[in-house]
Design a protein around this motif. Structure first.
Motif, PDB file in Angstrom:
ATOM      1  N   HIS A 160       0.823  -1.214   0.000  1.00 46.13           N
ATOM      2  CA  HIS A 160       0.000   0.000   0.000  1.00 46.13           C
ATOM      3  C   HIS A 160       0.855   1.260   0.000  1.00 46.13           C
ATOM      4  N   HIS A 161       1.966   1.246   0.747  1.00 44.85           N
ATOM      5  CA  HIS A 161       2.780   2.447   0.897  1.00 44.85           C
ATOM      6  C   HIS A 161       3.897   2.563  -0.148  1.00 44.85           C
ATOM      7  N   PHE A 162       4.206   1.495  -0.852  1.00 47.81           N
ATOM      8  CA  PHE A 162       5.272   1.529  -1.844  1.00 47.81           C
ATOM      9  C   PHE A 162       5.108   2.669  -2.855  1.00 47.81           C
ATOM     10  N   PRO A 163       3.914   2.871  -3.455  1.00 50.51           N
ATOM     11  CA  PRO A 163       3.760   3.949  -4.443  1.00 50.51           C
ATOM     12  C   PRO A 163       4.050   5.336  -3.885  1.00 50.51           C
ATOM     13  N   ASP A 164       3.841   5.549  -2.581  1.00 50.40           N
ATOM     14  CA  ASP A 164       4.085   6.866  -1.999  1.00 50.40           C
ATOM     15  C   ASP A 164       5.540   7.285  -2.153  1.00 50.40           C
ATOM     16  N   TYR A 165       6.461   6.319  -2.069  1.00 47.03           N
ATOM     17  CA  TYR A 165       7.887   6.623  -2.156  1.00 47.03           C
ATOM     18  C   TYR A 165       8.346   6.832  -3.602  1.00 47.03           C
ATOM     19  N   LEU A 166       7.517   6.471  -4.558  1.00 52.34           N
ATOM     20  CA  LEU A 166       7.893   6.577  -5.966  1.00 52.34           C
ATOM     21  C   LEU A 166       7.502   7.910  -6.586  1.00 52.34           C
ATOM     22  N   LYS A 167       6.760   8.715  -5.862  1.00 50.65           N
ATOM     23  CA  LYS A 167       6.269   9.981  -6.410  1.00 50.65           C
ATOM     24  C   LYS A 167       7.041  11.186  -5.903  1.00 50.65           C
ATOM     25  N   THR A 168       7.835  11.013  -4.836  1.00 58.07           N
ATOM     26  CA  THR A 168       8.535  12.155  -4.264  1.00 58.07           C
ATOM     27  C   THR A 168      10.030  12.091  -4.555  1.00 58.07           C
ATOM     28  N   GLU A 169      10.634  13.263  -4.621  1.00 58.92           N
ATOM     29  CA  GLU A 169      12.075  13.359  -4.839  1.00 58.92           C
ATOM     30  C   GLU A 169      12.829  12.682  -3.688  1.00 58.92           C
ATOM     31  N   TYR A 170      12.350  12.928  -2.465  1.00 56.44           N
ATOM     32  CA  TYR A 170      12.983  12.312  -1.294  1.00 56.44           C
ATOM     33  C   TYR A 170      12.854  10.796  -1.342  1.00 56.44           C
ATOM     34  N   GLY A 171      11.634  10.301  -1.629  1.00 54.89           N
ATOM     35  CA  GLY A 171      11.386   8.866  -1.615  1.00 54.89           C
ATOM     36  C   GLY A 171      12.249   8.104  -2.597  1.00 54.89           C
ATOM     37  N   LEU A 172      12.408   8.634  -3.800  1.00 58.87           N
ATOM     38  CA  LEU A 172      13.221   7.950  -4.809  1.00 58.87           C
ATOM     39  C   LEU A 172      14.706   7.983  -4.449  1.00 58.87           C
ATOM     40  N   ASN A 173      15.159   9.085  -3.838  1.00 62.12           N
ATOM     41  CA  ASN A 173      16.542   9.122  -3.360  1.00 62.12           C
ATOM     42  C   ASN A 173      16.731   8.161  -2.191  1.00 62.12           C
ATOM     43  N   TRP A 174      15.712   8.025  -1.361  1.00 55.74           N
ATOM     44  CA  TRP A 174      15.721   7.072  -0.236  1.00 55.74           C
ATOM     45  C   TRP A 174      15.872   5.637  -0.750  1.00 55.74           C
ATOM     46  N   LEU A 175      15.344   5.400  -1.945  1.00 53.74           N
ATOM     47  CA  LEU A 175      15.437   4.070  -2.561  1.00 53.74           C
ATOM     48  C   LEU A 175      16.727   3.883  -3.358  1.00 53.74           C
ATOM     49  N   GLY A 176      17.586   4.914  -3.361  1.00 52.58           N
ATOM     50  CA  GLY A 176      18.892   4.757  -3.996  1.00 52.58           C
ATOM     51  C   GLY A 176      19.077   5.466  -5.311  1.00 52.58           C
ATOM     52  N   LEU A 177      18.026   6.115  -5.836  1.00 56.28           N
ATOM     53  CA  LEU A 177      18.170   6.863  -7.093  1.00 56.28           C
ATOM     54  C   LEU A 177      18.719   8.254  -6.788  1.00 56.28           C
ATOM     55  N   HIS A 178      19.753   8.656  -7.476  1.00 55.14           N
ATOM     56  CA  HIS A 178      20.307   9.998  -7.308  1.00 55.14           C
ATOM     57  C   HIS A 178      19.710  10.904  -8.371  1.00 55.14           C
ATOM     58  N   ILE A 179      18.560  11.486  -8.034  1.00 51.26           N
ATOM     59  CA  ILE A 179      17.838  12.321  -8.990  1.00 51.26           C
ATOM     60  C   ILE A 179      17.507  13.652  -8.343  1.00 51.26           C
ATOM     61  N   SER A 180      17.293  14.664  -9.158  1.00 46.51           N
ATOM     62  CA  SER A 180      16.930  15.985  -8.659  1.00 46.51           C
ATOM     63  C   SER A 180      16.189  16.741  -9.745  1.00 46.51           C
ATOM     64  N   GLY A 181      15.071  17.318  -9.372  1.00 45.73           N
ATOM     65  CA  GLY A 181      14.328  18.148 -10.313  1.00 45.73           C
ATOM     66  C   GLY A 181      13.296  17.408 -11.132  1.00 45.73           C
ATOM     67  N   SER A 182      13.664  16.241 -11.677  1.00 40.04           N
ATOM     68  CA  SER A 182      12.735  15.484 -12.515  1.00 40.04           C
ATOM     69  C   SER A 182      13.153  14.020 -12.552  1.00 40.04           C
ATOM     70  N   VAL A 183      12.279  13.186 -13.077  1.00 40.52           N
ATOM     71  CA  VAL A 183      12.576  11.762 -13.177  1.00 40.52           C
ATOM     72  C   VAL A 183      11.833  11.180 -14.381  1.00 40.52           C
ATOM     73  N   GLU A 184      12.427  10.176 -14.999  1.00 45.86           N
ATOM     74  CA  GLU A 184      11.799   9.511 -16.143  1.00 45.86           C
ATOM     75  C   GLU A 184      11.023   8.271 -15.695  1.00 45.86           C
TER      76      GLU A 184
END
Length: 286
Positions: A185-209
């Motif tokens: 249920h909570h997994f999608p919440d981390y995929l929509k935010t800049e913080y959440g995706l960085n928390w998962l190991g992606l080094h992104i800023s500003g936008s994401v594909e």
């Protein structure tokens, strides 16, 4: 004389009760209160950005403090710090980089807390400036699906070039949960935010594909992170609903997610209004 004795006895009992409650309150505050020696949210004047750099020594000190609190206060440590927690703690210290970001420390701490198997043992990132993309997602039947807009119904297969399955495996090793449905249920919440995706190991800023499966064709689209994209968390259009059976005099209130928002309060008000009007005798909450 008898009246005076009764008054004296009543006063004595009252004093005993006062002393008892004061002692009980003191015992709770100093020995049982799990929030003792912790700061209230209203004392946090500034929430630092997730990408602020720390020294390795600062990060290690924070992890050490957290583990000491687990050993002192968590139920699982009643007979000593759990071996899995101690092992993960040692591994995180060993792998801590020289200059970690706050989000890196949060991920390391989350991996330690994950070992407790306690959904309430988490390291949340609280900020009024959480940037996210304007996209609604839901994990359903093992697939990550878009639930709103032109991409509604399409499967998300990659984010930032990383397969969703890999991100989910990382998530399950860092997120604190007690059953898999809570995690899904909570997994999608981390995929929509800049913080959440960085928390998962992606080094992104500003936008994401995002890469979608559009009827067998893979299509990639870039999404911008913005505070303006913040939408009221609703859990979907049907997360709260109710049914009324006037003949059986039964009302069923269904809640699929815990979101205290306008949709919830209005539906709850409508439900009990209908219950009163229909003379419902039995109310059930699902």
């Amino acid at each position: 004389m008898r009246v005076q004795k009764k008054k004296f006895l009543a006063l004595k009992i009252a004093l005993i009760l006062v002393v008892f409650f004061v002692a009980a309150a003191g015992f709770y505050h100093f020995f049982l209160n799990p929030y003792r020696n912790t700061a209230s949210w209203d004392l946090l004047r500034e929430i630092p950005p997730y990408d602020r750099r720390l020294t390795r020594e600062q990060a290690v000190a924070d992890l050490d403090y957290m583990v000491r609190m687990i050993a002192e206060r968590h139920l699982s440590a009643a007979e000593g710090l759990p071996a899995a927690v101690a092992a993960q703690h040692g591994m995180e210290i060993k792998n801590m980089p020289k200059s970690p970001r706050i989000v890196d420390l949060s991920a390391a701490a989350s991996r330690i807390l994950h070992q407790l198997g306690d959904a309430h043992a988490t390291i949340p990132y609280h900020t009024d400036c959480m940037k996210q993309i304007n996209l609604d997602l839901k994990k359903r039947g093992g697939l990550l699906l878009c639930t709103r807009g032109p991409r509604a119904g399409q499967q998300v297969v990659k984010i930032g070039g990383v397969p969703v399955e890999e991100l989910y495996e990382i998530f399950l090793k860092q997120f604190s949960y007690e059953n898999i449905y809570h995690a899904e249920h909570h997994f999608p919440d981390y995929l929509k935010t800049e913080y959440g995706l960085n928390w998962l190991g992606l080094h992104i800023s500003g936008s994401v594909e995002y890469t979608f499966d559009n009827r067998g064709t893979l299509e990639t689209e870039r999404y911008e992170f913005s505070e303006d994209n913040k939408i009221e968390r609703s859990g979907g259009a049907d997360f709260v609903s109710y049914t009324i059976d006037p003949e059986k005099k039964v009302g069923i209130f269904t809640l699929d997610a815990c979101f205290f928002n306008t949709q919830y309060t209005e539906t709850l008000r409508d439900f009990f209004t209908r219950v009163k009007e229909a003379g419902i005798e039995v109310v059930a909450v699902d």
